[in-house]
Design a protein around this motif. Structure first.
Motif, mmCIF file in Angstrom:
data_model
loop_
_atom_site.group_PDB
_atom_site.id
_atom_site.type_symbol
_atom_site.label_atom_id
_atom_site.label_comp_id
_atom_site.label_asym_id
_atom_site.label_seq_id
_atom_site.Cartn_x
_atom_site.Cartn_y
_atom_site.Cartn_z
ATOM 1 N N GLU A 44 -14.544 -53.543 -38.765
ATOM 2 C CA GLU A 44 -14.539 -53.254 -40.208
ATOM 3 C C GLU A 44 -13.324 -52.411 -40.596
ATOM 4 N N GLU A 50 -16.572 -60.520 -42.912
ATOM 5 C CA GLU A 50 -16.803 -61.341 -41.715
ATOM 6 C C GLU A 50 -15.744 -62.429 -41.585
ATOM 7 N N LYS A 106 -14.957 -57.811 -27.844
ATOM 8 C CA LYS A 106 -16.252 -57.124 -27.749
ATOM 9 C C LYS A 106 -16.272 -55.884 -28.651
ATOM 10 N N MET A 107 -15.358 -55.838 -29.624
ATOM 11 C CA MET A 107 -15.296 -54.684 -30.530
ATOM 12 C C MET A 107 -16.582 -54.572 -31.347
ATOM 13 N N SER A 108 -16.971 -53.330 -31.641
ATOM 14 C CA SER A 108 -18.160 -53.133 -32.487
ATOM 15 C C SER A 108 -17.786 -53.471 -33.928
ATOM 16 N N TRP A 109 -18.805 -53.712 -34.747
ATOM 17 C CA TRP A 109 -18.533 -54.041 -36.150
ATOM 18 C C TRP A 109 -17.797 -52.905 -36.852
ATOM 19 N N LYS A 110 -18.114 -51.654 -36.459
ATOM 20 C CA LYS A 110 -17.453 -50.488 -37.066
ATOM 21 C C LYS A 110 -15.932 -50.578 -36.860
ATOM 22 N N GLU A 111 -15.558 -50.892 -35.606
ATOM 23 C CA GLU A 111 -14.121 -50.985 -35.290
ATOM 24 C C GLU A 111 -13.478 -52.157 -36.033
ATOM 25 N N ILE A 163 -14.483 -60.870 -34.209
ATOM 26 C CA ILE A 163 -15.918 -61.029 -33.941
ATOM 27 C C ILE A 163 -16.124 -62.028 -32.799
#
Lengths: 235, 259
Positions: B115, B97, B108-113, B104
């Motif tokens: 990560e 994080e 608006k990227m997802s956490w998967k992206e 973050i």
């Protein structure tokens, strides 16, 4: 901080996290405070009223005292002790370890990111916890009325209901909103201005709790003395 | 491009920086040296717009950051990467994080992206993502924390300027070497202006070609390694005195490498 309330971005996840930490985290403390304070005051009032043969009025007095004064003030003080210290310590630690500067370096406004979610949470949670405290204190007083003062439940609850009028409830809910601003402003201000390493953060935390508590007591007095008579005419 | 023009800065009644002027071009790498308390870190805070000078101008790409609104500064800071002293990692957030913090907050990227990018960045700074991505920063060594901080700064919008505040202070020799290698790698591979603040001369010599020595808030020297080695200014000589041997060693290495 108030201006930031209406700006963007709104940190919903942080606000929800604070709702849990501040609200749910304070629940047990508020319940205990309400229960034992309600019972303690009920014993004292019941004994005094019994001397005048007026113990049937216990419900009326408890209803008025708890909803208008005891509930908001005790909840405010408990929240100040538990929450103000936590907020100041957290923000102060972030300040002395350069985390706030790091946040600013990433284009994040620490007021909006840290202070505003806590202010919103307190505006919602202090009145909510006050309602919980009121309810538990009235319940605790009922136990005393029933087993200590031997007042019938019907009489007690009828008296409680009689004084649970809109005006008293309104006053009892306006005060916590004022207290939430007091706690949020003082605790955040002390955190953002703390300096001098861990010792400085410790001092800021102590100051935050002391100042919040005293301000709550003074604000409560001012409201009761000067604003309640004005409001009373309209309620 | 970073330029300070006649900058004075102080806290309350104490003047920390006096009439500081220098210019750092794009892709240039500069080390600011000086004893503790000489005002080195304050220069970085001025460049980042965290402080405003009492006199003079701080220009980033010809824009005066000291007269900008806080909102404009926040926008400008998105192109500046800063590695704070001791890392300043967010201690209640995991390493993943921390490194993905900018993405973050600003995308608006997802956490998967995110990560995926975090794992790549941790690899770039020489850390094993699988091992540390879910750990809290306090569980890492000082050197690893510093590299996570560098990764966090880099994973913003491809910074055009990198600022390092005492990046090797308190680290063991191995970690110091790793961090210095990483700074050099970044300077080589990306076209960015770099300012490294340090009071550790041996480290400074292996990072940059240009050196600014600050003494009691004033610039005592601004120039290259050869000039620094031969500088006659008493303040500079006093500061470099204990490190003459390492300077000779570096000079020898540079001669061997044809620098």
């Amino acid at each position: 901080m108030v201006a930031s309330l209406f700006g963007r971005p709104i940190y919903i996840a942080e606000t929800m996290e604070q709702m849990y930490l501040i609200g749910i985290g304070s629940l047990f403390l508020v319940v205990l405070t309400g229960l034992f304070s309600g019972q303690g005051f009920a014993i004292a009032f019941a004994n005094e009223l019994a001397d005048f043969g007026a113990k049937d009025y216990l419900g009326r007095i408890m209803s008025l005292a708890i909803v208008r004064e005891l509930g908001p003030t005790l909840t405010g003080l408990m929240m100040a002790a538990r929450v103000a210290s936590g907020i100041t310590a957290e923000i102060g630690s972030m300040k002395v370890s350069n985390q706030l500067d790091a946040m600013r370096s990433f284009g994040i406004d620490p007021i909006r990111k840290i202070a505003v979610p806590r202010l919103i949470t307190l505006i919602i949670m202090v009145p909510t916890m006050t309602i919980v405290c009121d309810a538990v204190a009235i319940f605790g007083a009922w136990l005393i009325a029933l087993f200590h003062a031997h007042i019938s439940s019907t009489l007690y609850w009828a008296a409680i209901r009689e004084r649970l009028i809109f005006g008293n409830i309104f006053v009892g809910l306006v005060k916590p909103v004022i207290f939430s601003f007091v706690i949020a402003f003082i605790s955040c201000y002390k955190g953002f201005t703390s300096e001098g390493g861990t010792k400085g953060v410790g001092q800021a935390t102590t100051d935050s709790v002391v100042m919040s508590s005293i301000t709550i007591l003074i604000a409560n007095f001012i409201f009761t003395k000067f604003f309640f008579p004005i409001l009373k005419g309209y309620l | 491009m970073i330029e300070l023009r006649n900058v004075d800065f102080g806290y309350e009644d104490k003047l920390v920086l006096k009439n500081i002027s220098f210019r750092i071009d794009q892709t240039e790498s500069v080390v600011i040296m000086g004893p503790s308390g000489s005002g080195k870190s304050t220069i970085l805070r001025l460049v980042l717009g965290l402080e405003c000078p009492q006199r003079g101008e701080v220009l980033i790409d010809s824009q005066n950051i000291s007269v900008m609104s806080e909102k404009e500064k926040r926008e400008l800071r998105k192109s500046i990467g800063m590695v704070f002293q001791d890392g300043a990692l967010f201690d209640s957030r995991t390493v993943g994080e921390n490194v993905g913090y900018y993405l973050i907050e600003h995308t608006k990227m997802s956490w998967k992206e995110i990560e995926k990018k975090v794992v790549e960045m941790l690899g770039f700074v020489g850390l094993d993502a699988d091992e540390i991505i879910d750990k809290l920063p306090e569980l890492l060594s000082g050197g690893m924390q510093r590299r996570v901080a560098i990764g966090r700064a880099l994973l913003s919008t491809n910074p055009r300027i990198m600022l390092y505040d005492e990046p090797t202070t308190g680290l063991d020799p191995q970690s110091t070497e790793n961090v210095l290698a990483l700074i050099n790698k970044l300077t080589r591979e990306r076209s960015i202006s770099t300012i490294v603040v340090t009071h550790q001369i041996a480290d400074a010599l292996s990072i940059a070609d240009r050196f600014i020595v600050i003494h009691e808030g004033e610039i005592a020297y601004d120039g290259d390694f050869v000039g620094l080695r031969e500088c006659r200014d008493e303040r500079v000589r006093a500061f470099l005195g204990p490190f003459r041997a390492s300077m000779d060693l570096v000079a020898e290495k540079r001669f061997m490498n044809g620098v």
